[in-house]
Design an enzyme around this catalytic site. Structure first.
Site, mmCIF file in Angstrom:
data_model
loop_
_atom_site.group_PDB
_atom_site.id
_atom_site.type_symbol
_atom_site.label_atom_id
_atom_site.label_comp_id
_atom_site.label_asym_id
_atom_site.label_seq_id
_atom_site.Cartn_x
_atom_site.Cartn_y
_atom_site.Cartn_z
ATOM 1 N N GLU A 175 -13.903 -17.829 20.891
ATOM 2 C CA GLU A 175 -13.964 -17.162 21.899
ATOM 3 C C GLU A 175 -14.926 -15.515 21.920
ATOM 4 O O GLU A 175 -16.396 -15.200 22.348
ATOM 5 C CB GLU A 175 -12.600 -15.443 21.849
ATOM 6 C CG GLU A 175 -12.528 -14.629 22.745
ATOM 7 C CD GLU A 175 -13.401 -14.608 24.392
ATOM 8 O OE1 GLU A 175 -13.483 -14.192 25.345
ATOM 9 O OE2 GLU A 175 -13.154 -16.216 24.920
ATOM 10 N N GLU A 228 -22.584 -15.654 26.738
ATOM 11 C CA GLU A 228 -22.414 -15.781 28.267
ATOM 12 C C GLU A 228 -23.516 -14.093 28.263
ATOM 13 O O GLU A 228 -23.927 -14.374 29.553
ATOM 14 C CB GLU A 228 -21.399 -15.818 28.352
ATOM 15 C CG GLU A 228 -20.226 -15.087 27.917
ATOM 16 C CD GLU A 228 -18.686 -15.024 29.202
ATOM 17 O OE1 GLU A 228 -18.168 -14.900 28.444
ATOM 18 O OE2 GLU A 228 -18.093 -15.128 30.009
ATOM 19 N N TRP A 242 -23.259 -18.384 45.108
ATOM 20 C CA TRP A 242 -23.232 -18.562 43.890
ATOM 21 C C TRP A 242 -23.874 -20.004 44.261
ATOM 22 O O TRP A 242 -22.855 -20.909 44.690
ATOM 23 C CB TRP A 242 -22.203 -18.568 43.173
ATOM 24 C CG TRP A 242 -22.739 -18.961 41.047
ATOM 25 C CD1 TRP A 242 -22.834 -18.387 40.481
ATOM 26 C CD2 TRP A 242 -22.425 -20.845 40.616
ATOM 27 N NE1 TRP A 242 -23.280 -19.075 39.241
ATOM 28 C CE2 TRP A 242 -22.302 -20.253 39.335
ATOM 29 C CE3 TRP A 242 -22.190 -21.734 40.776
ATOM 30 C CZ2 TRP A 242 -22.855 -20.942 38.451
ATOM 31 C CZ3 TRP A 242 -21.957 -22.577 40.654
ATOM 32 C CH2 TRP A 242 -22.068 -22.744 39.186
ATOM 33 N N LYS A 271 -17.399 -14.965 37.975
ATOM 34 C CA LYS A 271 -16.261 -14.300 37.475
ATOM 35 C C LYS A 271 -15.064 -16.115 37.633
ATOM 36 O O LYS A 271 -14.685 -16.221 36.852
ATOM 37 C CB LYS A 271 -15.519 -13.210 38.013
ATOM 38 C CG LYS A 271 -14.148 -12.739 37.784
ATOM 39 C CD LYS A 271 -14.573 -11.979 36.619
ATOM 40 C CE LYS A 271 -13.380 -11.988 35.300
ATOM 41 N NZ LYS A 271 -13.562 -11.830 34.436
ATOM 42 N N ARG A 274 -19.247 -12.586 42.453
ATOM 43 C CA ARG A 274 -18.335 -13.774 41.884
ATOM 44 C C ARG A 274 -19.732 -14.434 42.216
ATOM 45 O O ARG A 274 -19.805 -16.223 42.298
ATOM 46 C CB ARG A 274 -17.444 -13.851 43.619
ATOM 47 C CG ARG A 274 -16.184 -12.888 43.370
ATOM 48 C CD ARG A 274 -15.570 -13.418 44.957
ATOM 49 N NE ARG A 274 -15.152 -14.616 44.987
ATOM 50 C CZ ARG A 274 -14.194 -15.355 44.962
ATOM 51 N NH1 ARG A 274 -13.484 -14.299 43.790
ATOM 52 N NH2 ARG A 274 -14.004 -16.556 44.701
ATOM 53 N N LYS A 303 -18.445 -14.956 24.498
ATOM 54 C CA LYS A 303 -18.741 -13.434 24.894
ATOM 55 C C LYS A 303 -21.108 -13.509 23.961
ATOM 56 O O LYS A 303 -21.278 -12.913 25.634
ATOM 57 C CB LYS A 303 -17.992 -12.735 24.020
ATOM 58 C CG LYS A 303 -16.282 -12.373 24.196
ATOM 59 C CD LYS A 303 -16.576 -11.904 25.715
ATOM 60 C CE LYS A 303 -16.111 -12.829 26.663
ATOM 61 N NZ LYS A 303 -15.074 -14.217 27.136
ATOM 62 N N HIS A 318 -18.497 -29.749 6.303
ATOM 63 C CA HIS A 318 -18.551 -30.630 6.797
ATOM 64 C C HIS A 318 -19.597 -30.643 8.339
ATOM 65 O O HIS A 318 -19.500 -31.370 9.086
ATOM 66 C CB HIS A 318 -17.570 -31.447 7.919
ATOM 67 C CG HIS A 318 -16.133 -31.314 7.278
ATOM 68 N ND1 HIS A 318 -15.716 -32.161 5.898
ATOM 69 C CD2 HIS A 318 -15.001 -29.769 6.804
ATOM 70 C CE1 HIS A 318 -14.679 -31.504 5.402
ATOM 71 N NE2 HIS A 318 -14.411 -30.079 5.782
ATOM 72 N N ASN A 334 -16.906 -20.156 51.316
ATOM 73 C CA ASN A 334 -16.833 -20.126 50.002
ATOM 74 C C ASN A 334 -16.362 -21.969 49.747
ATOM 75 O O ASN A 334 -15.165 -21.405 50.455
ATOM 76 C CB ASN A 334 -16.449 -18.995 49.592
ATOM 77 C CG ASN A 334 -16.277 -19.732 47.837
ATOM 78 O OD1 ASN A 334 -17.094 -20.229 46.738
ATOM 79 N ND2 ASN A 334 -15.266 -18.871 47.290
ATOM 80 N N GLY A 335 -17.199 -22.196 48.490
ATOM 81 C CA GLY A 335 -16.627 -23.849 48.078
ATOM 82 C C GLY A 335 -17.047 -25.166 48.405
ATOM 83 O O GLY A 335 -18.520 -24.501 48.143
ATOM 84 N N CYS A 375 -18.567 -18.186 45.949
ATOM 85 C CA CYS A 375 -19.375 -17.121 46.480
ATOM 86 C C CYS A 375 -18.418 -16.213 46.883
ATOM 87 O O CYS A 375 -17.164 -16.282 46.623
ATOM 88 C CB CYS A 375 -19.896 -17.687 47.740
ATOM 89 S SG CYS A 375 -21.512 -19.078 47.223
#
Ligand code: AGP
Length: 617
Positions: free
Chosen positions: A490, A497, A75, A612, A27, A494, A513, A101-102, A2
Site C-alpha cells: 500500500e 500514484e 476521463w 476516484k 472522477r 501511494k 530472491h 459516463n461509461g 466521468c
C-alpha cells in the site's frame, strides 16, 4: 469514470452545473463541457482541460442563462482528450444532446449501421453514436424522447449513466443507468431536479435523493416530477427517495491544502465512527447486523474469497492474515479483474467479501455478479451508501469514513481494515478460535487505535524532513513481513500514484530472491519493523540491505533502539497488537508519499491518468 451533472428547475442552471462539475472532477479531469437551453436555442461549450478551462471558454462562447442544462467532466476511454471528443455530444439534427459516463462496447457496429443511413460523426466517441441512435429511433418510429431512449438502450451493450434532452422539449430530461452510478436530487418543493454521478453536486440544495438502479431510466419533467421505468420492459418502478446523511462541510477541504491530507487526518474519527455501535467493549461483544443475520453462512463457509482492486485489495490482504490467524477460516484474496475472467471454481459454500470504497468499481461489481450467479453468498464492505456494490451484495457493512475525495485512498483503507477486523473477531468468537481474554484485549486495543493514530500523525514534521531527502530519487522499495507485507504494498502504491516515482512493495524475506539486486546507495528502502511480529527476522533483512549501502527508513515501535542504530531514518508508531499494527504503520507511509508529491508539485488530489472510481473495465 466521468462526472455528469444536470439541472432542470427555476434557477439558472449554469452556476449549479459548473460548481457541480468541480465537485466531481476527482472522477475524471481531461476535458469538460456544458449544454444549456437558453429559452430559444441549445448552447453548447466544451473544451479539453479542466472545468476552470470550460468556465473561461464558455464565458466567451455561450450566453450562460437557461433553466435546463447538462454538464460533463471526462476521463477518456473512446477518443483522445480533445475539444471534439469532449461531452456533451449533439445529434446530427442539432436537436438532441447527451452526456455519458461509461462505455458502449458495440458502438462501432451501431455506428456503421447509422453511417449506412446517412449519419455523420464529428468525434471518435461511443457517446456520439448513442445520441444519433436515439435520434434515429425517435424519427424512424415517431416516438417521444423517453421511448426513443429506451428502445435505443435495448440495442446497446456496455455501461452507461446518461442524461439527454431535446431542445424542442426543454422541460424534460431523460436519464438512464447500467453499471455507472446516477443520483437524482429532488428540490425541497419538488419543483427542481438535480442529476449527478453522486450527491456531492446537489448536497447544498437538497438532501432528498433517488439512486437509479441498474437497467432503470427516468423521465424528469419540470413541474411534473419523475417517472422511473425498467429499460428492458418499460414497466413502472416506484420512486424511492432517500434522505442523505452527509453534509457539505464534509466534502470541503476544511482548511487543509489538499483533500488527501484532510482525509489522512480524519482517520482517528473515521475509525471511531466505523466501530461505533459495533465494538461494545464493556459487554465484550461485537454487533454487526449483516454478520449476525448471516452467521450460519460465515460459519459453514468452506472458505472466504475476497475480491477487490487497488488499495481495497491491499485491505483484503490484511484481512486474509487476520481471518486465518484469529478465525481459522481459509481466505483467498483475488484481483477482481482477474477473478471475473478466470472461470474460478465457486460454489454455494463459499462466502465472497467484496471490498470497495466507491462501491462502483466495475471489475469488483462484475466479480460479485459472477459469484452470485454461482450461488456464493456475497458480503459487501463499501464506503459509499447506496452504491452499486452495496446494493448488489446479499448483505454488508459500511465503513463510515465519510466522503473520500482525494483519488489516493487513505481513510477508506484504515476503515476497511477496521470493519474486516471486527468481522474476523466476531467469527473467531463464534467459532471459539480466540480465548475470551484475547478477544477482550483485541477490543481494548482496537478502541485505543484512534488515539494511537493521532500520535502517529504527530511524526509529520520528521516525515516531511525525510521526504525532502528522497524527493529526487526515481525508485523506492517498501518491505514488510506478515500483517505488514500488505502495508508495504500500500505504501508503494501511494507513492506511485501521487508522486509518479516508481516503487515496489515486497515481503521482506522475498527481497533476497531478486529485488536486493536493485539496492545501492541511491535506493531508499522503507522497512516496516514494528516490535510485534517477525521483528528479529526484519532486523536481519535490514542488515542485508545495509551491507549493500541501501538507505533505510525504518517504521518502528516507539522506543525502538535496535533498528534506530541501523537505519538512516526512523519513524516511530505507538505499540499495538501485531494484528492491528497495519492501522498504525500505514499512517507514516501515507504522509511520506503526500509530502514527496507536494514537494514535487504534483496534483495530489487528482493525480494524472487516475480517477476516484473506475467504473469501466
Ligand atoms: C487507491 O488510492 C486508488 N484510488 C485505487 O487503487 C482504488 O483503491 C481502486 O480503484 C479501488 O477503488 P474502490 O475501493 O472504490 O473499489
Amino acid at each position: 469514470m466521468c462526472g455528469i451533472v444536470g439541472y432542470i428547475g427555476p434557477r439558472e442552471a449554469y452556476p449549479i452545473i459548473i460548481e457541480g462539475l468541480k465537485r466531481l472532477e476527482y472522477r475524471g479531469y481531461d476535458s469538460a463541457g456544458i449544454a444549456l437551453f437558453d429559452g430559444t436555442d441549445l448552447k453548447v461549450s466544451k473544451t479539453k482541460g479542466k472545468v476552470v478551462d470550460l468556465e473561461n471558454r464558455s464565458e466567451k462562447e455561450i450566453t450562460k442563462n437557461g433553466n435546463v442544462g447538462i454538464g460533463h467532466t471526462r476521463w477518456a476511454t473512446h477518443g483522445v482528450p480533445n475539444d471534439v471528443n469532449s461531452h456533451p455530444h449533439v445529434s446530427n439534427s442539432g436537436e438532441l444532446v447527451i452526456i455519458h459516463n461509461g462505455i458502449i462496447e458495440n458502438y462501432d457496429s451501431l455506428k456503421q449501421e447509422l453511417i449506412s443511413r446517412g449519419y455523420t460523426f464529428q468525434s471518435d466517441t461511443d457517446t456520439e453514436v448513442l445520441i444519433n441512435l436515439i435520434e434515429d429511433v425517435k424519427k424512424q418510429q415517431n416516438v417521444k424522447l423517453g421511448k426513443a431512449v429506451q428502445i435505443a438502450l435495448n440495442q446497446v451493450i456496455g455501461a452507461y449513466a446518461i442524461a439527454v434532452f431535446d431542445k424542442n422539449k426543454p422541460e424534460e430530461v431523460v436519464v438512464a443507468r447500467l453499471g455507472s452510478p446516477l443520483a437524482i436530487g429532488i428540490g425541497e418543493n419538488e419543483d427542481e431536479f438535480f442529476i449527478a454521478s453522486d450527491a456531492s453536486p446537489f448536497l447544498e440544495y437538497t438532501k432528498n435523493a433517488v439512486y437509479l438502479e441498474d437497467e432503470e431510466m427516468a423521465v424528469i419533467r419540470f413541474h411534473k416530477g419523475i417517472k422511473i421505468r425498467k429499460i428492458k420492459d418499460d414497466s413502472l418502478v416506484d420512486t424511492y427517495v432517500q434522505k442523505l446523511q452527509i453534509n457539505l462541510e464534509q466534502i470541503e477541504k476544511g482548511g487543509f491544502d489538499h483533500f488527501m491530507l484532510k482525509e489522512i487526518h480524519e482517520q482517528p474519527k473515521a475509525i471511531t465512527d466505523t466501530y461505533r455501535g459495533r465494538l461494545l467493549r464493556n459487554e465484550a461483544i461485537i454487533k454487526m447486523a449483516g454478520v449476525e443475520d448471516n452467521m450460519k453462512k460465515f460459519l459453514n463457509a468452506n472458505r472466504i474469497i475476497i475480491v477487490a482492486c487497488g488499495t481495497s485489495w491491499h485491505a483484503g490482504l490484511v484481512a486474509e492474515y487476520i481471518f486465518e490467524d484469529l478465525a481459522r477460516i481459509p481466505v483467498e484474496v483475488e484481483y477482481a479483474s482477474e477473478f471475473r475472467y478466470r472461470n474460478p471454481v465457486i460454489n454455494e459454500n463459499d462466502v465472497v467479501i467484496a471490498i470497495s470504497q466507491s462501491g462502483e468499481t466495475a471489475d469488483t461489481l462484475a466479480a460479485i455478479k459472477l459469484a452470485k450467479s454461482k450461488g456464493a453468498f456475497v458480503f459487501g464492505v463499501c464506503n459509499v451508501v447506496g452504491s452499486s456494490i452495496a446494493r448488489e451484495s446479499d448483505a454488508g457493512a459500511y465503513t463510515h469514513a465519510g466522503p473520500e475525495i482525494g483519488v489516493a485512498s487513505t481513510k477508506a483503507f484504515t476503515t476497511q481494515i477496521t470493519v474486516l477486523t471486527l468481522i474476523a473477531l466476531r467469527l473467531a468468537r463464534a467459532k471459539g478460535t480466540i480465548s475470551s481474554s484475547d478477544f477482550r484485549q483485541h477490543l481494548l486495543e482496537l478502541e485505543m487505535i484512534p488515539k494511537k493514530v493521532e500520535k502517529a500523525l504527530k511524526s509529520d514534521a520528521n516525515i516531511k524532513t525525510i521526504a525532502n531527502v528522497y524527493k529526487g530519487v526515481s525508485n523506492f522499495l517498501y518491505l514488510g513481513r506478515g500483517y505488514n507485507f500488505p502495508v508495504a504494498l500500500e505504501g508503494a502504491l501511494k507513492l506511485k500514484e501521487i508522486s509518479y516515482i516508481h516503487a515496489e512493495g515486497y515481503p521482506a524475506a522475498e527481497m533476497k530472491h531478486g529485488p536486493i539486486a536493485l539496492i545501492d546507495e541511491n535506493m531508499p528502502i522503507v522497512v516496516i519493523a514494528t516490535k510485534k511480529g517477525h521483528y528479529e527476522k526484519v532486523v536481519s533483512n535490514i542488515q542485508e540491505i545495509k551491507s549493500r549501502k541501501g538507505k533505510i527508513i525504518g517504521i518502528v515501535t516507539e522506543g525502538d533502539t535496535q533498528v534506530r542504530a541501523l537505519a538512516d531514518h526512523v519513524i516511530e508508531v505507538p505499540e499495538t497488537l501485531e494484528s492491528l499494527s497495519p492501522l498504525l504503520t500505514t499512517i507514516p507511509l501515507q504522509l511520506l508519499s503526500y509530502h514527496i508529491a507536494v514537494m514535487l508539485d504534483k496534483n495530489v488530489d487528482q493525480p494524472r491518468n487516475l480517477a476516484k472510481s473506475v467504473t469501466v473495465e
